[in-house]
Design a protein around this motif. Structure first.
Motif, mmCIF file in Angstrom:
data_model
loop_
_atom_site.group_PDB
_atom_site.id
_atom_site.type_symbol
_atom_site.label_atom_id
_atom_site.label_comp_id
_atom_site.label_asym_id
_atom_site.label_seq_id
_atom_site.Cartn_x
_atom_site.Cartn_y
_atom_site.Cartn_z
ATOM 1 N N SER A 2 -3.248 7.742 0.625
ATOM 2 C CA SER A 2 -1.963 6.908 -0.041
ATOM 3 C C SER A 2 -0.762 7.260 0.640
ATOM 4 C CB SER A 2 -2.256 6.743 -1.424
ATOM 5 O OG SER A 2 -1.090 5.959 -2.042
ATOM 6 N N ILE A 3 -0.061 6.114 0.967
ATOM 7 C CA ILE A 3 1.463 6.562 1.401
ATOM 8 C C ILE A 3 2.207 7.236 0.162
ATOM 9 C CG2 ILE A 3 3.739 5.475 2.227
ATOM 10 C CD1 ILE A 3 1.374 5.458 4.279
ATOM 11 N N ARG A 4 1.999 6.897 -0.901
ATOM 12 C CA ARG A 4 2.896 7.495 -2.094
ATOM 13 C C ARG A 4 2.627 8.995 -2.112
ATOM 14 N NH1 ARG A 4 -1.240 5.025 -5.365
ATOM 15 N NH2 ARG A 4 -2.331 6.230 -6.872
ATOM 16 N N ARG A 6 2.212 11.136 0.652
ATOM 17 C CA ARG A 6 2.715 11.492 1.673
ATOM 18 C C ARG A 6 4.378 11.459 1.225
ATOM 19 N NH1 ARG A 6 0.391 9.366 7.340
ATOM 20 N NH2 ARG A 6 -1.368 10.590 7.360
ATOM 21 N N VAL A 139 5.102 5.080 6.640
ATOM 22 C CA VAL A 139 5.871 4.841 5.353
ATOM 23 C C VAL A 139 6.723 3.489 5.691
ATOM 24 C CG1 VAL A 139 7.705 5.862 3.899
ATOM 25 C CG2 VAL A 139 5.800 7.357 4.969
#
Length: 221
Positions: A2-4, A6, A139
């Protein structure tokens, strides 16, 4: 991944990008009596944020363009940063950022960027490298710009604590109070192009340029 997760990892103070080695000119300003009280310090921090908005966010936006070229944006940034201290700091932070991220993340685009930095075909200025590196991690642009502003404010607030200008709790409260300023900067500067680059806080730039002449120094800039 998940991007969050990162984004949270990159925003963590434990992520070793070398940002805490720099004060964005605050150390020089403090030694020259330009931040004598909390009000002046807040004004300085706002200036740093607006400087980041007008002078760095356009590079992040350009890095997300479909035809963005690292060498071209890097050279543009090198020409834009005429202050020798700011220029050196930008290169140091950019190289550290790319090197650190390439050690942690395996994305091919990030590895190519790191190879170019190692081969010294890039000066590796911080703002364009930040944009290309975060794009490589998928992102979204707006979140990249938010993270950049957050790190800019956190770094200078931390420097203020280490310089004894305010305490840790005061620094956190000031960060909270400046959230609206960050939102205003993102709204105003997020869409700016490279042709709209500017430095709206010239006094901060001038003070930062005197850093190498300070009698004693805690920070690199």
């Amino acid at each position: 991944m998940s991007i969050r997760w990162r984004i949270l990892q990159l925003a963590d103070s434990a992520f070793p990008t070398g940002g805490f080695s720099h004060s964005a000119g605050l150390e020089a300003a403090a030694q020259q009596g330009e931040v004598p009280d909390p009000k002046a310090l807040r004004t300085f921090l706002e200036g740093v944020l607006w400087q980041a908005g007008h002078g760095s966010l356009p590079f992040l936006r350009a890095a997300y363009g479909p035809e963005a070229e690292p060498a071209k944006l890097d050279a543009w940034c090198d020409a834009f940063l005429s202050n020798h201290v700011a220029n050196r700091t930008s290169r140091t932070q950019g190289r550290t950022l790319v090197s650190t991220m390439a050690r942690i993340f395996s994305e091919a685009e990030l590895q190519r960027l790191h190879a170019a930095v190692r081969e010294r075909t890039l000066a590796a200025h911080y703002a364009p490298m930040f944009g290309f590196a975060l794009r490589a991690l998928a992102v979204p642009l707006e979140q990249t710009q938010e993270l950049f502003l957050h790190l800019a404010l956190r770094g200078v607030a931390s420097a203020a604590v280490r310089l004894g200008l305010l305490g840790p709790h005061e620094a956190q409260r000031l960060q909270h109070e400046l959230a609206e300023v960050q939102s205003a900067i993102l709204e105003r500067c997020g869409p700016l192009s490279l042709n709209e680059l500017s430095q709206p806080a010239p006094l901060i730039d001038l003070l930062g340029a005197t850093h190498d002449r300070l009698y004693s120094r805690l920070f690199q800039s």
